[in-house]
Design an enzyme around this catalytic site. Structure first.
Site, PDB file in Angstrom:
ATOM      1  N   HIS A   1       0.875  -1.169   0.000  1.00  0.00           N
ATOM      2  CA  HIS A   1       0.000   0.000   0.000  1.00  0.00           C
ATOM      3  C   HIS A   1       0.913   1.220   0.000  1.00  0.00           C
ATOM      4  CE1 HIS A   1      -2.480   3.105   1.857  1.00  0.00           C
ATOM      5  NE2 HIS A   1      -1.925   2.934   3.041  1.00  0.00           N
TER       6      HIS A   1
ATOM      7  N   TYR B   1      -5.954   9.246   1.928  1.00  0.00           N
ATOM      8  CA  TYR B   1      -6.014   9.843   3.258  1.00  0.00           C
ATOM      9  C   TYR B   1      -4.767  10.691   3.496  1.00  0.00           C
ATOM     10  CZ  TYR B   1      -3.011   5.895   4.774  1.00  0.00           C
ATOM     11  OH  TYR B   1      -1.990   4.989   4.917  1.00  0.00           O
TER      12      TYR B   1
ATOM     13  N   ASP C   1     -26.711 -20.829  19.084  1.00  0.00           N
ATOM     14  CA  ASP C   1     -27.942 -21.569  19.348  1.00  0.00           C
ATOM     15  C   ASP C   1     -28.043 -22.713  18.338  1.00  0.00           C
ATOM     16  OD1 ASP C   1     -28.499 -19.997  17.121  1.00  0.00           O
ATOM     17  OD2 ASP C   1     -30.491 -19.402  17.794  1.00  0.00           O
TER      18      ASP C   1
HETATM   19  P1  FAD Z   1       3.703  -6.372  12.604  1.00  0.00           P
HETATM   20  O1  FAD Z   1       3.975  -5.004  13.040  1.00  0.00           O
HETATM   21  O2  FAD Z   1       4.079  -6.712  11.215  1.00  0.00           O
HETATM   22  O3  FAD Z   1       4.430  -7.303  13.618  1.00  0.00           O
HETATM   23  C1  FAD Z   1       4.606  -8.692  13.379  1.00  0.00           C
HETATM   24  C2  FAD Z   1       5.948  -9.055  13.924  1.00  0.00           C
HETATM   25  O4  FAD Z   1       6.101 -10.468  13.868  1.00  0.00           O
HETATM   26  C3  FAD Z   1       7.061  -8.451  13.113  1.00  0.00           C
HETATM   27  O5  FAD Z   1       7.831  -7.631  13.921  1.00  0.00           O
HETATM   28  C4  FAD Z   1       7.813  -9.645  12.596  1.00  0.00           C
HETATM   29  O6  FAD Z   1       9.200  -9.445  12.529  1.00  0.00           O
HETATM   30  C5  FAD Z   1       7.449 -10.724  13.600  1.00  0.00           C
HETATM   31  N1  FAD Z   1       7.568 -12.063  13.045  1.00  0.00           N
HETATM   32  C6  FAD Z   1       7.013 -12.524  11.899  1.00  0.00           C
HETATM   33  N2  FAD Z   1       7.367 -13.788  11.684  1.00  0.00           N
HETATM   34  C7  FAD Z   1       8.157 -14.157  12.709  1.00  0.00           C
HETATM   35  C8  FAD Z   1       8.834 -15.346  13.046  1.00  0.00           C
HETATM   36  N3  FAD Z   1       8.800 -16.444  12.260  1.00  0.00           N
HETATM   37  N4  FAD Z   1       9.571 -15.375  14.180  1.00  0.00           N
HETATM   38  C9  FAD Z   1       9.649 -14.292  14.981  1.00  0.00           C
HETATM   39  N5  FAD Z   1       9.033 -13.134  14.692  1.00  0.00           N
HETATM   40  C10 FAD Z   1       8.282 -13.058  13.574  1.00  0.00           C
HETATM   41  N6  FAD Z   1      -3.166   0.729  10.315  1.00  0.00           N
HETATM   42  C11 FAD Z   1      -3.938   1.637  10.915  1.00  0.00           C
HETATM   43  O7  FAD Z   1      -4.667   1.308  11.825  1.00  0.00           O
HETATM   44  N7  FAD Z   1      -3.934   2.944  10.525  1.00  0.00           N
HETATM   45  C12 FAD Z   1      -3.129   3.371   9.520  1.00  0.00           C
HETATM   46  O8  FAD Z   1      -3.145   4.552   9.183  1.00  0.00           O
HETATM   47  C13 FAD Z   1      -2.319   2.434   8.869  1.00  0.00           C
HETATM   48  N8  FAD Z   1      -1.568   2.827   7.833  1.00  0.00           N
HETATM   49  C14 FAD Z   1      -0.731   1.934   7.251  1.00  0.00           C
HETATM   50  C15 FAD Z   1       0.097   2.389   6.240  1.00  0.00           C
HETATM   51  C16 FAD Z   1       0.990   1.530   5.663  1.00  0.00           C
HETATM   52  C17 FAD Z   1       1.878   2.027   4.580  1.00  0.00           C
HETATM   53  C18 FAD Z   1       1.029   0.174   6.079  1.00  0.00           C
HETATM   54  C19 FAD Z   1       1.976  -0.795   5.469  1.00  0.00           C
HETATM   55  C20 FAD Z   1       0.187  -0.280   7.074  1.00  0.00           C
HETATM   56  C21 FAD Z   1      -0.710   0.591   7.663  1.00  0.00           C
HETATM   57  N9  FAD Z   1      -1.572   0.168   8.677  1.00  0.00           N
HETATM   58  C22 FAD Z   1      -2.353   1.093   9.299  1.00  0.00           C
HETATM   59  C23 FAD Z   1      -1.669  -1.248   9.068  1.00  0.00           C
HETATM   60  C24 FAD Z   1      -0.866  -1.533  10.314  1.00  0.00           C
HETATM   61  O9  FAD Z   1       0.401  -1.009  10.187  1.00  0.00           O
HETATM   62  C25 FAD Z   1      -0.737  -3.012  10.578  1.00  0.00           C
HETATM   63  O10 FAD Z   1      -1.963  -3.633  10.416  1.00  0.00           O
HETATM   64  C26 FAD Z   1      -0.236  -3.295  11.981  1.00  0.00           C
HETATM   65  O11 FAD Z   1       0.923  -2.562  12.237  1.00  0.00           O
HETATM   66  C27 FAD Z   1       0.025  -4.760  12.186  1.00  0.00           C
HETATM   67  O12 FAD Z   1       0.604  -4.957  13.458  1.00  0.00           O
HETATM   68  P2  FAD Z   1       1.108  -6.409  13.874  1.00  0.00           P
HETATM   69  O13 FAD Z   1       1.671  -6.306  15.226  1.00  0.00           O
HETATM   70  O14 FAD Z   1       0.034  -7.377  13.650  1.00  0.00           O
HETATM   71  O15 FAD Z   1       2.183  -6.798  12.769  1.00  0.00           O
END
Ligand code: FAD
Length: 825
Positions: A222, A256, A548
């Site tokens: 994105h 946005y 249910d």
């Molecule tokens: P992540 O932050 O990706 O964390 C997952 C973690 O798991 C990572 O640190 C990774 O290294 C770790 N991991 C993965 N696999 C393994 C493994 N095998 N072993 C150990 N560690 C592992 N959301 C909003 O609400 N508002 C916004 O305005 C918004 N804007 C966005 C703009 C952009 C450009 C992007 C890309 C995203 C945006 N989002 C926004 C979405 C939001 O950023 C994500 O949905 C959110 O940060 C996800 O958080 P998370 O903790 O689930 O995942």
């Protein structure tokens, strides 16, 4: 407490560690593949816009909690939430109209909001082009999450409380024994665990694959850019990422905006979907930084060109700027846009919390922590359940196509009934050919094509008595609707109709322990001998309604159970497995028979005439009394017949195997000709069901509600002990309820309500429409809502539909045939 391993230290994982610590759990390890200071997942670069108002109450409540939590998370006098407010603008009449609907949700969910005219929008955000803005919806409590900072503060705080963090440690496998998770495997050895929660964000698919669990999410890139400094913003913000103007959503162009100091950040959803496979990104480097992280791909300026053009028109001050920095950032999309949260259906103790936006992160983390520690989350998360998908929806091709579609539609105005255009025709019932011949108008749910009405009934519109004539509808409620629905309702109440019940999920539960498992999960007594049909509720540990069932006992050790969804199936399968393990002599199996069977609801005052001319078997009140089941034959076709009626008319649910389906349809159709039989669809079904107050799980009740609030005392067997939720239910029984499910009808006889509209009583919002339908039998809209006990029958309510109020009256229910005479013929 249990030993917990959390995979991933993004905004979800860090919050989960914190929520568990808050609840007194203390043996927690967070394993993160990246460096903790900047792990490199989606959180590391999220601009953090939090708009709370959502069509789903659940999502709004999750967001509201996230806001509260981030506001309370402080260091050096600065919280992790910059409450600048959110402004959604309309530039088209359609959006202008739709903002009124959204304003209604804000009221329904208790989020402060205001509709603004163009002048006010401009005052709120002077950079806007006044030529383009028609109106806006302003939410003062929305704002910017400082997500990466929040993660650091949460890590510090939970570390102090004893949480262990292993950084630069990829999880490479999940260990298990006897169907239970036992730990995670890393290059440095195994970390033992009783519970593993994958908070791996868009890497979720890879983690799921380690245990053969399909995770229906698709990582998509994105685009996000920052402009060079805007002269007019100079000096307004002291921090480089500071902001004080409201964030803007310009959804008509998939855009946005927010401030970053004196720069403007622009996010864009209008470009082509750019799917990514997490595995293809390779290992996370040790030296992650702002510019180099796995979740950040090279910017593709050509995809951004339309956004840049539009942005400079919408915010003319950008004409003097350039794009300073842009990237294609990765995060998860899912087939229905919802997060993926819950326990694996096949591996006990393995949980996921993935595809979660920053917006909902703390809310989801709290819900998971509550589920782990108490068995119930205060916010109902049915819509987020990992197990909610049907098998066909887990196919990679399906996930790919529908998740991309969701990316495309993320800001679109969606009608609640709007069907997917593709993929379609995934699952059809054996009556499909006949339905096509009768001109079915299909909508799709769970991959099933389901007729909503039949164009073939159009000719009957001329015969419709005046009192049944459908009223003129507004353009919105007229979508995915036809006046023919009135015909189908009328014919069901006055003649006879055939309804396709095939897509309703059915399972067989069999084995010597079948009755035990059902008794343990049910509020009602389902142990009556073969032939009995029992409606029962299923509760969670806190006595919230989790489902249910209609339980039909076919043989001593064999039940056919009408369940609601794949979540129920996963729950039943787990309970059956556990019981079999505990007590092999009382083994029990659960088998989904939905696709292998099919069903017809034959209902209406002439249903008896139709059926008795097609079979010699005894279907009289004596031969098959109400709420009983038996096996029979109809023109030589073996059927399982349940004497039940969702629509409140005489009749039966008739099930047979799929191979016999079309013949059963044809036989009943032929037999029904002298009695004016028609085929009828979901729209009439929905209307007739609500008129009869045959309420059902999800539509009119969820874990938020208990049986007393739903008015379903009749589904609780007095004196029954030992079922899930019984203790909590006993406690609740001692206290009077503070709200109750109420039925009301709209006074003007023409206005239609759809769902979720706010309800006013004595000038204040007292609830929202839980479900509604036009009741053709009574000539008014019939609706349901949980309302405070102070609201009584006869009271006047006001319902806000697109910012216009209609009055309604609280009425006794059901509004049709309260004595149930019609059921008995
Ligand atoms: P992540 O932050 O990706 O964390 C997952 C973690 O798991 C990572 O640190 C990774 O290294 C770790 N991991 C993965 N696999 C393994 C493994 N095998 N072993 C150990 N560690 C592992 N959301 C909003 O609400 N508002 C916004 O305005 C918004 N804007 C966005 C703009 C952009 C450009 C992007 C890309 C995203 C945006 N989002 C926004 C979405 C939001 O950023 C994500 O949905 C959110 O940060 C996800 O958080 P998370 O903790 O689930 O995942």
């Amino acid at each position: 407490s249990s030993r917990v391993v959390i995979i991933g230290a993004g905004i979800v994982g860090a919050n989960l560690a914190d929520e568990l610590v808050t609840r007194g759990w203390n043996d927690i390890t967070v394993v993160e593949q990246g460096p903790l200071s900047m792990p490199g997942g989606s959180t590391s670069h999220a601009p953090g816009l939090v708009f709370q108002t959502n069509v789903l109450k659940t999502m709004s409540l999750l967001a509201t909690y996230t806001v509260d939590k981030l506001l309370s998370l402080e260091k050096d006098g600065q919280s992790c939430f910059n409450q600048v407010g959110g402004l959604e603008i309309a530039t088209t009449p359609a959006r202008h109209h739709d903002l009124k609907r959204k304003y209604g949700w804000a009221k329904s969910w208790g989020i402060p909001a205001r509709l603004l005219g163009p002048e006010e929008c401009l005052k709120m955000h002077p950079m806007l082009n006044k030529e383009k803005v028609l109106s806006g919806l302003y939410t003062p409590t929305d704002g910017l999450a400082l997500a990466a900072r929040a993660v650091q503060l949460l890590i510090a705080r939970t570390r102090k409380a004893g949480v262990r963090y292993l950084e630069l440690t990829p999880v490479i496998g999940i260990e298990q024994s006897d169907g239970h998770v036992t730990g995670v495997e890393t290059a440095n050895g195994t970390v033992p665990a009783d519970i593993v929660v994958s908070c791996a964000g868009f890497w979720g698919v890879e983690i799921g694959a380690m245990i053969g669990l399909p995770i229906p999410l698709l990582p998509l890139a994105h685009q996000y850019v920052k402009t060079t400094a805007v002269l007019g913003l100079a000096g307004r913000n002291t921090q480089p990422n500071g902001a004080n103007l409201p964030m803007i959503r310009h959804q008509d162009q998939d855009l946005y905006y927010r401030e970053h100091g004196d720069q403007v950040g622009i996010g864009y959803y209008g470009h082509r979907p750019m799917p990514v496979t997490a595995a293809s990104l390779g290992p996370t480097p040790k030296d992650v930084n702002e510019k180099k992280m796995p979740s950040r791909l090279e910017f593709t300026p050509e995809d951004f060109a339309p956004a840049w053009k539009e942005s400079r028109e919408m915010l003319p001050a950008l004409l003097e700027t350039e794009i300073a920095d842009g990237f294609n950032g990765i995060f998860s999309f899912t087939p229905d846009g919802g997060p993926i949260v819950g326990q694996s259906p096949t591996l006990d103790g393995f949980w996921v919390a993935e595809a979660v936006w920053v917006t909902h992160s703390a809310g989801i983390a709290r819900a998971v922590a509550e589920l782990l520690t108490t068995g119930k989350s205060q916010i109902d998360i049915t819509e987020c359940e990992l197990s909610r998908f049907e098998e066909v929806q887990l196919a990679p091709s399906y996930v790919n196509e529908t998740s991309q579609q969701n990316f495309v539609e993320v800001y679109d105005i969606m009608h609640p009934l709007e069907p997917k255009q593709s993929p379609r025709n995934l699952r059809v019932s054996p009556f499909y050919t006949r339905q096509l011949e009768l001109g079915a108008f299909f909508l799709e749910t769970g991959g099933w094509e389901r007729p909503h009405w039949f164009e073939g009934n159009a000719a009957l519109l001329n015969d419709l008595p005046a009192s049944w004539k459908p009223r003129e509808r507004d353009a919105w409620s007229a979508r995915y609707w036809s006046p023919i629905v009135a015909v189908e309702a009328w014919k069901t109440r006055t003649a006879v109709a055939m309804y396709d019940l095939t897509p309703f999920r059915r399972v067989e539960i069999y084995g010597p322990g079948a009755v035990d498992v059902l008794q343990r999960l049910s509020t009602n007594d389902v142990s009556n001998g073969p032939g009995a049909v029992t409606y029962t509720l299923l509760l969670n540990d806190q006595a919230g309604i989790r489902s249910d069932f209609v339980v039909a006992r076919l043989e001593e050790d064999l039940f056919q159970v009408g369940v609601n969804n794949a979540v129920d199936q996963a729950y039943l399968a787990r309970e059956a497995r556990n019981q079999t393990q505990r007590n092999p002599n009382r083994w029990v199996q659960v088998r989904d028979i939905t696709g292998a069977t099919c069903g017809i609801g034959l209902w209406g005052p002439h249903a008896w005439n139709v059926l008795s001319s097609a079979t010699a078997d005894d279907f009289t009140n004596k031969g098959l009394p109400y709420s009983c089941v038996k096996r029979a034959t109809i023109a030589g076709i073996p059927v399982t017949a349940l004497r039940l009626s969702w629509v409140g008319e005489l009749g039966w649910e008739l099930y047979t195997t799929a191979d016999n389906g079309q013949r059963l349809w044809d036989v009943l159709w032929q037999a029904g000709q002298p009695y004016g039989v028609i085929a009828a669809g979901r729209s009439a079904f929905h209307s007739l069901r609500l008129e009869k107050r045959n309420i059902s799980y999800y539509n009119e009740m969820t874990t938020e509600h208990d049986p007393y609030e739903a008015g379903l005392e009749s589904a609780i067997k007095v004196g029954k002990k030992g079922f899930v939720g019984q203790d909590a239910l006993d406690q609740r029984a001692k206290k009077p309820v503070s709200r109750r499910l109420r039925c009301f009808t709209v006074d003007d006889g023409t206005s239609v309500l759809l769902n979720k509209e706010p309800i006013f009583h004595d000038g204040q919002v007292k609830g929202y429409v839980k479900n509604a339908a036009f009741g053709y039998t009574v000539g008014k809209t019939v609706a349901f809502s949980y309302l405070p006990i102070s609201v009584s029958e006869g009271d006047t309510l006001e319902i806000e539909y697109f910012n216009r109020r209609v009055t309604a009256t609280v009425v006794p229910w059901p509004v049709v045939d309260p004595q149930g005479h019609r059921l008995h013929g």
